[in-house]
Design an enzyme around this catalytic site. Sequence first.
Site, PDB file in Angstrom:
ATOM      1  CE1 TYR A  62     -13.450  14.417  -4.749  1.00  0.00           C
ATOM      2  CE2 TYR A  62     -11.835  15.408  -3.289  1.00  0.00           C
ATOM      3  CZ  TYR A  62     -12.140  14.693  -4.422  1.00  0.00           C
ATOM      4  OH  TYR A  62     -11.114  14.234  -5.223  1.00  0.00           O
ATOM      5  CG  LEU A 211      -2.598   2.662   0.530  1.00  0.00           C
ATOM      6  CD1 LEU A 211      -3.118   2.886   1.943  1.00  0.00           C
ATOM      7  CD2 LEU A 211      -1.390   1.736   0.555  1.00  0.00           C
ATOM      8  NE  ARG A 213     -11.178   4.978  -5.666  1.00  0.00           N
ATOM      9  CZ  ARG A 213     -10.531   5.031  -6.826  1.00  0.00           C
ATOM     10  NH1 ARG A 213      -9.805   3.995  -7.218  1.00  0.00           N
ATOM     11  NH2 ARG A 213     -10.596   6.099  -7.597  1.00  0.00           N
ATOM     12  N   GLY A 214      -7.508   1.346  -0.463  1.00  0.00           N
ATOM     13  CA  GLY A 214      -7.490   0.456   0.692  1.00  0.00           C
ATOM     14  C   GLY A 214      -7.452  -1.011   0.344  1.00  0.00           C
ATOM     15  N   GLY A 218      -5.942  -4.492   2.559  1.00  0.00           N
ATOM     16  CA  GLY A 218      -6.904  -5.494   3.000  1.00  0.00           C
ATOM     17  C   GLY A 218      -8.250  -4.938   3.422  1.00  0.00           C
TER      18      GLY A 218
END
Length: 332
Positions: A62, A211, A213-214, A218
């Site tokens: 990362y 989620l 990745r969001g 939304g």
Amino acid sequence: MTTPDPTTLRRLGATGPTVFPLALGCMGMSGMYGPAEESESIATIHAALDQGVNLLDTGDFYGMGHNEMLVGRALSDRRDKALLSVKFGALRGPDGSWLGFDARPAAVKSALAYGLNRLGVDHIDIYRPARLDPAVPIEETVGAIADLIQAGYVRAIGLSEVGPETVRRARAVHPVTDLQIEYSLISRGPEAQIFPLLAELGIGVTAYGVLSRGLLSGSRPAAQGDLRSRLPRFTGENREQNQRLIEALQALAPEKGVSPAQLAIAWALAKGDSIVPVIGARTRAQLEESLGALAVRLAPAELARIEEAVPAAAVAGTRYDEHQMRVLDSER
């Protein structure tokens, strides 16, 4: 059927540590979703620890080592509060490109040596290959980590994005604490074969992407460098079709007095007490919202209603691009 209490501490498998019901995933703090503010990232890690979150997830690739150094700085005066879960093996170029994967025993031990130095610690609590290296038998990779456990540098072995056969083979060499895998309302593939096997073998789940990745909250890719701009579910007609699922979740959330993100996290928490969602909060505000999901209780009938309103079969696009999907052992 009874749903677990989301506030109760959870154990990672039959042999793993006891952890807070939510873990903090630190990947987004190192540019994977666009620029992040380092002081806010460290403040978010500190806030999570102060709230009782004790499992931090990172990877040595990362930000090409940046994330480990960041986490190390955050833990410099509070190492005893955190369990470190570290992924290794992905190869990166100086331009940030992805060059493949290396899980040979010598590479495993070399990666750990550099990781311990970047993190500023003398051991890692859970060490896991980020993906299956098709050129290296999983027995050799797990055996190398077992050597590191014997030497005192690692406490436990985890796996990531591997399928049932690989899990069995790894478990035959050494106990496995948990499998890290993407799992959400719209990514429910592990339920068919992987989760039943993990239950049989006493292996826990650290679920990332709860989620999506969001997507379920939304969010749209905006900043330069946001990896989601290359993910099928976020692009073109797929994103517009998936908007209907987002709107369905948005319609349900007010009934529980929560945000769509909190409802999606609460759903994951309610799917089993062996599942620990990994929350990718980059800010204290995002962390606070995620922790709010712990106050949500969902009855079995409510879970069924959510799954009916946001069916996984209706999602448009795969979770990764075609190349990455082909190399995922968990998708075979």
